[in-house]
Design an enzyme around this catalytic site. Structure first.
Site, short mmCIF file in Angstrom:
data_model
loop_
_atom_site.label_atom_id
_atom_site.label_comp_id
_atom_site.label_asym_id
_atom_site.label_seq_id
_atom_site.Cartn_x
_atom_site.Cartn_y
_atom_site.Cartn_z
N ASP A 32 0.87 -1.18 0.00
CA ASP A 32 0.00 0.00 0.00
C ASP A 32 0.90 1.23 0.00
OD1 ASP A 32 -3.24 0.30 0.84
OD2 ASP A 32 -2.01 2.10 0.98
N LYS A 37 -0.86 3.59 6.93
CA LYS A 37 -1.63 2.35 6.93
C LYS A 37 -0.72 1.13 7.08
CE LYS A 37 -5.77 2.03 4.63
NZ LYS A 37 -6.62 1.96 3.45
N PHE A 156 -16.75 -9.92 -5.05
CA PHE A 156 -18.17 -9.68 -4.74
C PHE A 156 -18.41 -9.54 -3.24
CE2 PHE A 156 -17.90 -11.96 -8.76
CZ PHE A 156 -18.64 -11.13 -9.59
N LEU A 157 -17.37 -9.31 -2.46
CA LEU A 157 -17.57 -9.29 -1.01
C LEU A 157 -18.40 -8.09 -0.57
CD1 LEU A 157 -15.50 -6.97 0.27
CD2 LEU A 157 -13.83 -8.75 -0.14
N ARG A 158 -19.20 -8.33 0.46
CA ARG A 158 -19.98 -7.25 1.07
C ARG A 158 -19.29 -6.83 2.34
NH1 ARG A 158 -24.99 -10.81 2.02
NH2 ARG A 158 -23.22 -12.21 2.20
N LEU A 254 -34.52 -7.48 -1.09
CA LEU A 254 -35.87 -6.94 -1.26
C LEU A 254 -36.31 -6.26 0.03
CD1 LEU A 254 -37.78 -9.71 -3.30
CD2 LEU A 254 -36.99 -7.48 -4.11
N CYS A 264 -19.98 1.17 -3.09
CA CYS A 264 -20.06 0.40 -4.35
C CYS A 264 -21.29 0.70 -5.20
CB CYS A 264 -20.00 -1.09 -4.05
SG CYS A 264 -18.38 -1.57 -3.47
N ARG A 331 -18.97 5.93 4.00
CA ARG A 331 -18.88 6.51 2.66
C ARG A 331 -20.23 6.38 1.93
NH1 ARG A 331 -13.74 3.38 0.29
NH2 ARG A 331 -14.70 1.68 1.47
C1 UDX Z 1 -11.33 -0.22 -3.92
C2 UDX Z 1 -12.23 0.31 -5.03
O1 UDX Z 1 -13.05 1.35 -4.51
C3 UDX Z 1 -13.10 -0.74 -5.62
O2 UDX Z 1 -13.72 -0.27 -6.80
C4 UDX Z 1 -12.31 -1.88 -6.00
O3 UDX Z 1 -13.18 -2.93 -6.34
C5 UDX Z 1 -11.30 -2.29 -4.97
O4 UDX Z 1 -10.58 -1.20 -4.43
P1 UDX Z 1 -11.63 -0.62 -1.35
O5 UDX Z 1 -10.74 -1.75 -1.09
O6 UDX Z 1 -12.89 -0.50 -0.54
O7 UDX Z 1 -12.14 -0.65 -2.85
O8 UDX Z 1 -10.81 0.76 -1.34
P2 UDX Z 1 -10.00 1.42 -0.16
O9 UDX Z 1 -10.46 0.89 1.15
O10 UDX Z 1 -9.99 2.89 -0.44
O11 UDX Z 1 -8.51 0.85 -0.37
C6 UDX Z 1 -7.67 1.10 -1.41
C7 UDX Z 1 -6.22 1.09 -0.92
O12 UDX Z 1 -5.35 1.28 -2.02
C8 UDX Z 1 -5.91 2.19 0.08
O13 UDX Z 1 -5.36 1.59 1.24
C9 UDX Z 1 -4.88 3.05 -0.63
O14 UDX Z 1 -3.92 3.61 0.25
C10 UDX Z 1 -4.26 2.09 -1.61
N1 UDX Z 1 -3.65 2.68 -2.80
C11 UDX Z 1 -4.29 3.60 -3.56
C12 UDX Z 1 -2.38 2.23 -3.19
O15 UDX Z 1 -1.77 1.40 -2.53
N2 UDX Z 1 -1.83 2.73 -4.35
C13 UDX Z 1 -2.45 3.67 -5.09
O16 UDX Z 1 -1.89 4.11 -6.11
C14 UDX Z 1 -3.71 4.12 -4.69
C1 UDX Z 2 -22.12 -4.57 -2.45
C2 UDX Z 2 -22.38 -5.94 -3.10
O1 UDX Z 2 -23.38 -6.64 -2.37
C3 UDX Z 2 -21.09 -6.74 -3.17
O2 UDX Z 2 -21.32 -7.96 -3.85
C4 UDX Z 2 -20.06 -5.92 -3.92
O3 UDX Z 2 -18.82 -6.60 -3.98
C5 UDX Z 2 -19.87 -4.57 -3.26
O4 UDX Z 2 -21.12 -3.90 -3.18
P1 UDX Z 2 -21.81 -3.64 0.02
O5 UDX Z 2 -21.75 -2.28 -0.62
O6 UDX Z 2 -20.80 -4.00 1.05
O7 UDX Z 2 -21.74 -4.78 -1.10
O8 UDX Z 2 -23.22 -3.75 0.73
P2 UDX Z 2 -24.63 -4.42 0.48
O9 UDX Z 2 -24.92 -5.35 1.57
O10 UDX Z 2 -24.78 -4.93 -0.89
O11 UDX Z 2 -25.60 -3.15 0.66
C6 UDX Z 2 -25.53 -2.02 -0.18
C7 UDX Z 2 -26.60 -1.03 0.18
O12 UDX Z 2 -27.89 -1.53 -0.19
C8 UDX Z 2 -26.69 -0.65 1.65
O13 UDX Z 2 -26.86 0.74 1.78
C9 UDX Z 2 -27.93 -1.38 2.14
O14 UDX Z 2 -28.57 -0.70 3.21
C10 UDX Z 2 -28.80 -1.35 0.89
N1 UDX Z 2 -29.78 -2.44 0.85
C11 UDX Z 2 -29.38 -3.75 0.76
C12 UDX Z 2 -31.16 -2.15 0.87
O15 UDX Z 2 -31.55 -0.97 0.95
N2 UDX Z 2 -32.05 -3.19 0.80
C13 UDX Z 2 -31.67 -4.48 0.71
O16 UDX Z 2 -32.54 -5.36 0.64
C14 UDX Z 2 -30.29 -4.78 0.68
#
Ligand code: UDX
Ligand code: UDX
Length: 436
Positions: A32, A37, A156-158, A254, A264, A331
């Site tokens: 990273d 971090k 696809f992790l949530r 639903l 996301c 976020r």
């Molecule tokens: C991010 C993206 O938002 C998502 O679309 C993608 O699927 C996976 O990466 P997330 O892991 O939630 O998701 O992002 P975040 O928690 O912001 O972590 C990204 C990390 O990358 C940060 O720790 C940041 O410091 C690091 N980073 C960023 C690098 O190491 N190099 C870079 O050039 C930019």
């Molecule tokens: C999502 C996808 O599920 C995951 O597969 C992908 O990799 C990243 O984006 P995440 O954003 O962690 O994951 O959360 P998720 O549980 O999907 O919920 C997203 C939003 O939808 C939340 O704000 C939640 O409150 C809302 N939601 C979810 C509803 O309003 N109703 C529902 O029935 C389910």
């Protein structure tokens, strides 16, 4: 068979993936560029809250299967496969900013050595055809004789259940145009014993956006149905149960409420719209999904305004700041938007969230709100209680005590967390989504 993996970007996706890969026996190094971090991780501190992650990281660091560094060279040098998991943030027009991916592709190119075959895997959510661009970039910036393949392996992790989602996935998508690269990816995932779908790179990239958009579509669909329920006196929970029992539809995603948020869905739907526009095939259905989602919150605030009449100087307690329960992630949280809407109308807002307070304050998202120390502390003298995130512990609160503490017993449940009959029996005026 154990493999040597490097993961660039140690955020939610990168860190959880790294820890899970290490746990099934691979040698993992997480890179990273955020030094703070990496220092935290080296001290054994986890920068994000994710159930089960801390134990997993500490266990695998102790077993010497998981390491951290700020050096891309150190990470890439000893690895068979390099995963890219850096952010792909939205731009103002909804399209995806791919500058981090491009930058990392160049960094990888600079350290690749001649005759050392590497698989470069895109784990970040990216628009279709990004793999081609990554390959072009690496080719352009690397030394002659470097051999590599680019694979798409969307995640696809949530959040909140990232570890189990990764350890026991419904499916693993491997998008590769080279048999050698695909075979290596299959080896990495063998210990997970999950169904694997092998596709070309473009299809794998599309699967991620199409999947998230479909889930958002389900949410907006049920929210639109909730409006009909409100207008007709039906109960959206029962309707969702009834349609969800059809296995072709399924009950998941639903749940009606004040809309989807998080890092996301909003960005992925906007990106898919931008991609389809760019390809000359505008996806109007998804624009409606977005519109319904934005209206859910507006309608909720309207109902609050209807009951309280004037919001100015009314004491409103808000339970929940995170975009969903079991995470500290604030976020693009609809709960935060609700707080900000109320503050903009000069209501006196007091907030409480079990895990999200720190980040909401740190990112200056709720300036002007009072911070409570507990759910009960938040409702003292309140004219109304808003439930914006469905934390389980909120439903376990003693509601007779809530009623004693509140100035007027009004509840606006934006997540259908409470049982209407239970709260009404206690004397609350209770409003929820799509339920009489
Ligand atoms: C991010 C993206 O938002 C998502 O679309 C993608 O699927 C996976 O990466 P997330 O892991 O939630 O998701 O992002 P975040 O928690 O912001 O972590 C990204 C990390 O990358 C940060 O720790 C940041 O410091 C690091 N980073 C960023 C690098 O190491 N190099 C870079 O050039 C930019
Ligand atoms: C999502 C996808 O599920 C995951 O597969 C992908 O990799 C990243 O984006 P995440 O954003 O962690 O994951 O959360 P998720 O549980 O999907 O919920 C997203 C939003 O939808 C939340 O704000 C939640 O409150 C809302 N939601 C979810 C509803 O309003 N109703 C529902 O029935 C389910």
């Amino acid at each position: 068979m154990s493999m040597k993996l490097c993961i660039i970007g140690s955020g939610y996706v990168g860190l959880v993936s790294g820890a899970c890969f290490a746990d099934v026996g691979h040698q993992v190094i997480c890179v990273d560029n955020n030094q703070r971090k990496v220092e935290m991780l080296l001290r054994g501190e986890i920068p994000i809250y994710e159930p089960g992650l801390e134990e997993l990281v500490l266990k695998n660091v102790a077993a010497k299967r998981l390491r951290f560094t700020t050096s891309t060279e150190e990470g890439v040098d000893g690895a068979d496969v390099v995963f890219i998991a850096v952010p792909t943030p939205p731009q103002p027009d909804g399209s995806v900013d791919l500058s981090y991916i491009e930058q990392v592709a160049r960094e990888i190119a600079a350290v690749l050595k001649k005759d050392q075959y590497r698989v470069i895997v895109d784990k970040s959510t990216v628009p279709v055809k990004t793999g081609e661009k990554v390959a072009d970039t690496i080719r352009r910036y690397s030394k002659p004789g470097v051999v590599f393949d680019v694979v798409s392996n969307p995640e696809f992790l949530r959040e909140g259940c990232a570890v189990p989602d990764l350890m026991k996935p419904d499916r693993i998508v491997i998008g590769g145009n080279s048999e050698r690269a695909v075979a290596m990816m299959q080896k990495i995932y063998e210990p997970f014993m999950a169904p694997v779908l092998v596709t070309d790179v473009n299809s794998a990239e599309l699967i991620k956006h199409a999947a998230n958009s479909f889930l958002a579509l389900k949410i907006s669909y049920i929210n639109a149905v909730a409006r009909i329920c409100e207008a007709s006196g039906a109960d959206v929970e029962k309707v969702a149960d009834g349609i969800g029992m059809d296995r072709r539809i399924g009950r998941n995603f639903l749940n009606a409420g004040i809309g989807y948020g998080g890092s996301c869905f909003p960005k992925d739907i906007a990106a898919f719209i931008a991609i389809s526009d760019h390809l000359g095939e505008p996806f109007h259905l998804l624009k409606e999904v977005q519109r319904i989602n934005a209206q859910q919150r507006e309608r909720f605030i309207d109902r609050l305004r209807d009951k309280l009449w004037v919001l100015r100087d009314k004491r409103v307690a808000v339970w929940g700041l995170t975009f969903k329960p079991d995470t500290d992630d604030v976020r693009s949280s609809v709960a935060i938007d609700v707080v900000r809407d109320l503050i903009a109308e000069k209501a006196l807002v007091t907030v409480f969230d079990p895990k999200g307070m720190e980040k909401a304050v740190e990112f200056k998202l709720i300036e002007g709100a009072h911070l409570a120390t507990s759910a009960l502390d938040a409702v003292k003298d309140a004219d109304a209680l808003v439930i914006a995130t469905e934390w389980k512990e909120f439903s376990a609160v003693d509601f007779s005590r809530v009623k004693e503490l509140m100035h007027t017993p009004l509840i606006f449940d934006g997540r259908n967390l409470l049982e209407p009959a239970m709260v009404r029996a206690l004397g609350f005026d209770y409003t929820s989504i799509g339920r009489a």
